[in-house]
Design a protein around this motif. Structure first.
Motif, PDB file in Angstrom:
ATOM      1  N   SER A 131      73.136  34.340 -12.164  1.00 41.51           N
ATOM      2  CA  SER A 131      73.470  33.315 -10.952  1.00 41.51           C
ATOM      3  C   SER A 131      74.531  33.862 -10.026  1.00 41.51           C
ATOM      4  O   SER A 131      74.466  33.544  -8.903  1.00 41.51           O
ATOM      5  CB  SER A 131      73.431  32.222 -11.657  1.00 41.51           C
ATOM      6  OG  SER A 131      73.729  30.961 -10.718  1.00 41.51           O
ATOM      7  N   ALA A 149      73.706  36.496  -7.625  1.00 38.69           N
ATOM      8  CA  ALA A 149      72.865  36.028  -6.482  1.00 38.69           C
ATOM      9  C   ALA A 149      73.763  35.305  -5.578  1.00 38.69           C
ATOM     10  O   ALA A 149      73.694  35.410  -4.227  1.00 38.69           O
ATOM     11  CB  ALA A 149      71.789  35.041  -6.970  1.00 38.69           C
ATOM     12  N   THR A 170      74.845  26.958  -8.314  1.00 38.20           N
ATOM     13  CA  THR A 170      74.478  28.056  -9.233  1.00 38.20           C
ATOM     14  C   THR A 170      74.257  27.646 -10.751  1.00 38.20           C
ATOM     15  O   THR A 170      74.516  26.630 -11.087  1.00 38.20           O
ATOM     16  CB  THR A 170      75.636  29.078  -9.242  1.00 38.20           C
ATOM     17  OG1 THR A 170      76.759  28.529  -9.696  1.00 38.20           O
ATOM     18  CG2 THR A 170      75.580  29.565  -7.714  1.00 38.20           C
ATOM     19  N   SER A 204      67.370  41.766  -2.751  1.00 33.11           N
ATOM     20  CA  SER A 204      66.913  40.745  -3.804  1.00 33.11           C
ATOM     21  C   SER A 204      65.496  41.224  -4.434  1.00 33.11           C
ATOM     22  O   SER A 204      65.207  40.510  -5.633  1.00 33.11           O
ATOM     23  CB  SER A 204      66.492  39.397  -3.133  1.00 33.11           C
ATOM     24  OG  SER A 204      67.850  38.924  -2.533  1.00 33.11           O
ATOM     25  N   GLU A 230      71.999  28.966  -2.124  1.00 33.56           N
ATOM     26  CA  GLU A 230      72.706  29.496  -3.223  1.00 33.56           C
ATOM     27  C   GLU A 230      72.287  30.881  -3.581  1.00 33.56           C
ATOM     28  O   GLU A 230      72.855  31.555  -4.232  1.00 33.56           O
ATOM     29  CB  GLU A 230      72.546  28.674  -4.460  1.00 33.56           C
ATOM     30  CG  GLU A 230      71.077  28.493  -4.911  1.00 33.56           C
ATOM     31  CD  GLU A 230      70.522  27.331  -4.248  1.00 33.56           C
ATOM     32  OE1 GLU A 230      69.395  26.840  -4.787  1.00 33.56           O
ATOM     33  OE2 GLU A 230      70.730  27.086  -3.053  1.00 33.56           O
ATOM     34  N   THR A 231      71.128  31.368  -2.869  1.00 37.01           N
ATOM     35  CA  THR A 231      70.711  32.733  -3.137  1.00 37.01           C
ATOM     36  C   THR A 231      70.044  33.141  -1.695  1.00 37.01           C
ATOM     37  O   THR A 231      69.728  32.323  -0.760  1.00 37.01           O
ATOM     38  CB  THR A 231      69.469  32.600  -4.241  1.00 37.01           C
ATOM     39  OG1 THR A 231      68.248  32.115  -3.748  1.00 37.01           O
ATOM     40  CG2 THR A 231      69.893  32.300  -5.544  1.00 37.01           C
TER      41      THR A 231
END
Length: 674
Positions: free
Chosen positions: A455, A458, A339, A479, A302-303
């Motif tokens: 979220s 990301a 997320t 990041s 998710e990231t």
């Protein structure tokens, strides 16, 4: 903030070995990491002293530690004979809190080390709030020690992956009492070649994964997102014929995790029995397995941060490794579901009303049950996470303060109903949390929007990485790019949190014909506060030498005759940085910074230094600039730089002894009392 495998654990060991007769607390997120650290630290102490039996060194305090062993560790901690204690945030803030407060009051707490510090933000704001109450415990330990007249414990927060939100969060929680210093030297991992492909359907993606695992070197880790997917992949791989296979998810018990970790590790006494692990995210977190050669993701994290953390578990020995990210359309939907979802204002209000209505009062404090929320949701881990988010949002909105809870408090709150409880002590700071007041529509909604936006950003980065519109190295660098707040907090050191973004080893770089970069090691400012006990006491020498601005010039015709004597006495006087011919600096028994020439004032540490210039070696004129020598010492007590020079040397065109005041080295030894 240092890349994986670059020595963060050794920094913690240095702290433990430098400050004796007390304990350095090392807080880790998993039992597996606690035992891995215990093994590494045992080996360290056994190398230092051959008479030490590593198996008799008990350093880890976990849920599996027997009461007999716990009592023995308590006694050693009180006596100052427990050099390191490795444990979890939960044990620190509950079972051990009162004991540690007692130890702080007697000067027995030397260091407070939090490994994988990014989890304070990434786990502590959700399902493990004890990560955040560590900040309150640390403040209490520091206050207890200083009020009793003892040195303040040194706090170290260690991580390879700190983005701007995590850095700001850690500074807010741990920055006081300060000073708080960032030491960052981030760099893209040089070992993995990155390969990314998005399949049109799950069948194609699964075929790619099987082909990759059949061809790639092992040991290997296959990462997925859910325990169900991990179970399915294990069955598929077993049917394919894989025998040296293991599974680790959040459902795996501690005994089985330990078996898998032992099976991966190979030694003469116990050859490896596992070379492929199917796992979910927490597997391998922080554990020093240097020989993993391949990491494959059969999912879409998710990231970017999660993906980079997991692929970083390969190639830790510095040799080449491979990292494959292979996705299918359903993986993208799964990542979106992971997320951050934030409670609406109405739901948050209803949950809080229910939690507060069923609070317990004990010892003049209020406790709410994160497992609760009657009539709104079923009990269970998902419900608990919603409640943890609710309390955290109220904390960050300034409406509630979380209180520390001792193990004794929890025992008193325990019920005989058989229902699981998770009591959290809270103090309400605002009186408008009831009757659906404007607080929820204003302050809660503001917090909700900020969380959701972070979220979504990301998730968008990992989507662009997968579809090829963003190079992987660009996404990784982004990041960890410092924002304006981080730059204000930490100044120039913040520049080194972001690695270079042209790796030459990802699909985007190969597409753009970017060659693998010869990325030099980062060389950030080496700036940190120096405590009074590390301040050199050289005022008498400086006065005798006519020193200006802390620069002490000593001259000699015979370096060999005086150098070693000066080394020993200056070390005793508090000098910690020694520079010169490598074969002359025989200081292995001291806790010092030792460098060969050439070193300029720009390379100094905040500690006082002794620099030996043999005949024929040029002495840079920048030594005469107090501004350059002080640049790294803004927050430090006065530091001295002692230069041992040949008699006929010049600095910046000025003759030492004629244009610049100097003292004969033999006379200096007399002044120093040698």
């Amino acid at each position: 903030m240092l890349p994986t495998g670059s020595g963060k654990t050794e920094v913690a060991l240095c702290l433990a070995d430098q400050r004796r007769n007390g304990v350095t607390l090392v807080i880790v997120p998993t039992v597996a990491l606690a035992y891995d650290f215990e093994r590494r630290f045992r080996d360290h102490y056994a190398r230092q002293n051959r008479r030490v039996d590593p198996k008799r060194l008990h350093l880890a305090w976990t849920a599996d530690t027997s009461e007999e062993l716990r009592e023995s560790m308590r006694l050693r901690l009180r006596q100052g004979k427990q050099p390191i204690l490795i444990t979890s945030p939960e044990s620190m803030t509950r079972a051990l809190r009162l004991l540690l407060m007692e130890a702080a009051g007697t000067g027995r707490i030397n260091g407070f080390v939090l490994d994988e510090a990014h989890l304070v933000t990434q786990w502590g704001r959700d399902f493990r709030p004890e990560f955040r109450t560590l900040a309150d415990l640390r403040r209490d330990l520091v206050r207890k020690a200083t009020e009793a007249g003892h040195p303040s414990p040194v706090t170290l927060l260690l991580s390879a992956t700190l983005g701007p939100f995590e850095l700001g969060d850690l500074h807010r929680l741990f920055g006081q009492p300060g000073p708080c210093t960032l030491v960052a030297a981030n760099a893209l991992r040089a070992e993995p070649d990155l390969w990314i492909a998005a399949a049109d359907n799950s069948e194609q993606r699964d075929a790619w994964v099987l082909e990759a695992l059949a061809q790639l070197p092992r040991p290997a880790i296959l990462y997925v997102t859910s325990p169900e997917a991990a179970e399915e992949w294990r069955r598929r791989l077993e049917r394919t014929g894989y025998g040296r296979l293991a599974l680790v998810t959040g459902r795996t018990n501690a005994i089985e995790r330990a078996r898998v970790l032992a099976g991966l590790r190979s030694s003469e006494e116990s050859p490896a029995s596992v070379d492929l692990v199917v796992a979910t995210s927490a597997f391998g977190l922080g554990i020093d397995y240097p020989h993993v050669r391949t990491v494959v993701h059969a999912c879409m994290p998710e990231t970017v941060d999660r993906w980079y953390q997991e692929l970083g578990r390969g190639g830790r020995d510095g040799n080449a490794s491979a990292a494959f990210l292979l996705t299918a359309p359903k993986d993208r939907r799964e990542a979106e579901q992971l997320t951050t979802k934030v409670l609406t204002a109405e739901t948050a209000y209803n949950r809080w009303s229910d939690l507060w209505a069923h609070r317990r009062q004990f010892g003049g404090r209020s406790f709410v049950d994160l497992e609760g929320s009657r009539g709104i949701a079923m009990r269970g881990s998902y419900n608990r996470r919603w409640n943890a988010q609710l309390v955290q949002g109220l904390v960050e909105s300034g409406a509630v303060r979380r209180l520390q809870v001792d193990a004794e408090d929890l025992a008193e709150l325990a019920e005989e109903s058989g229902q699981q409880r998770d009591w959290v002590g809270v103090e309400v700071l605002r009186g408008d949390l009831v009757n659906n007041s404007p607080f929820w529509a204003e302050h809660w909604v503001t917090w909700q929007k900020a969380e959701s936006a972070r979220s979504r950003e990301a998730l968008e980065s990992i989507r662009r990485l997968v579809n090829g519109s963003l190079r992987a190295c660009e996404a990784i660098a982004g990041s960890y790019r410092p924002d304006e707040k981080v730059r204000i907090l930490f100044g120039r050191p913040a520049d080194h949190t972001q690695p270079l973004d042209r790796c030459g080893r990802c699909p985007g770089c190969r597409r753009d014909a970017i060659e693998p970069s010869n990325d030099p090691p980062p060389n950030p400012m080496q700036k940190w506060p120096v405590s009074d006990d590390l301040t050199a006491r050289l005022d008498d020498l400086a006065e005798a030498a006519g020193a200006r601005d802390g620069l002490v010039l000593l001259t000699t015709d015979d370096h060999v005759a005086v150098m070693r004597r000066l080394l020993r006495i200056l070390a005793r006087r508090g000098v910690r940085h020694f520079v010169g011919p490598k074969d002359a600096l025989d200081l292995a028994a001291e806790w010092l910074f030792v460098d060969p020439l050439p070193v300029t004032p720009a390379n100094l540490t905040p500690c006082s230094s002794f620099i030996v210039y043999p005949p024929g070696e040029r002495v840079p004129g920048t030594w005469l600039s107090p501004k350059i020598r002080r640049e790294l010492r803004n927050d430090a007590p006065i530091a001295f730089d002692v230069l041992l020079l040949p008699r006929d040397v010049a600095i910046g065109g000025r003759q030492v002894g004629r244009d610049l005041p100097a003292l004969d080295a033999v006379s200096a030894l007399h002044v120093l009392g040698d």
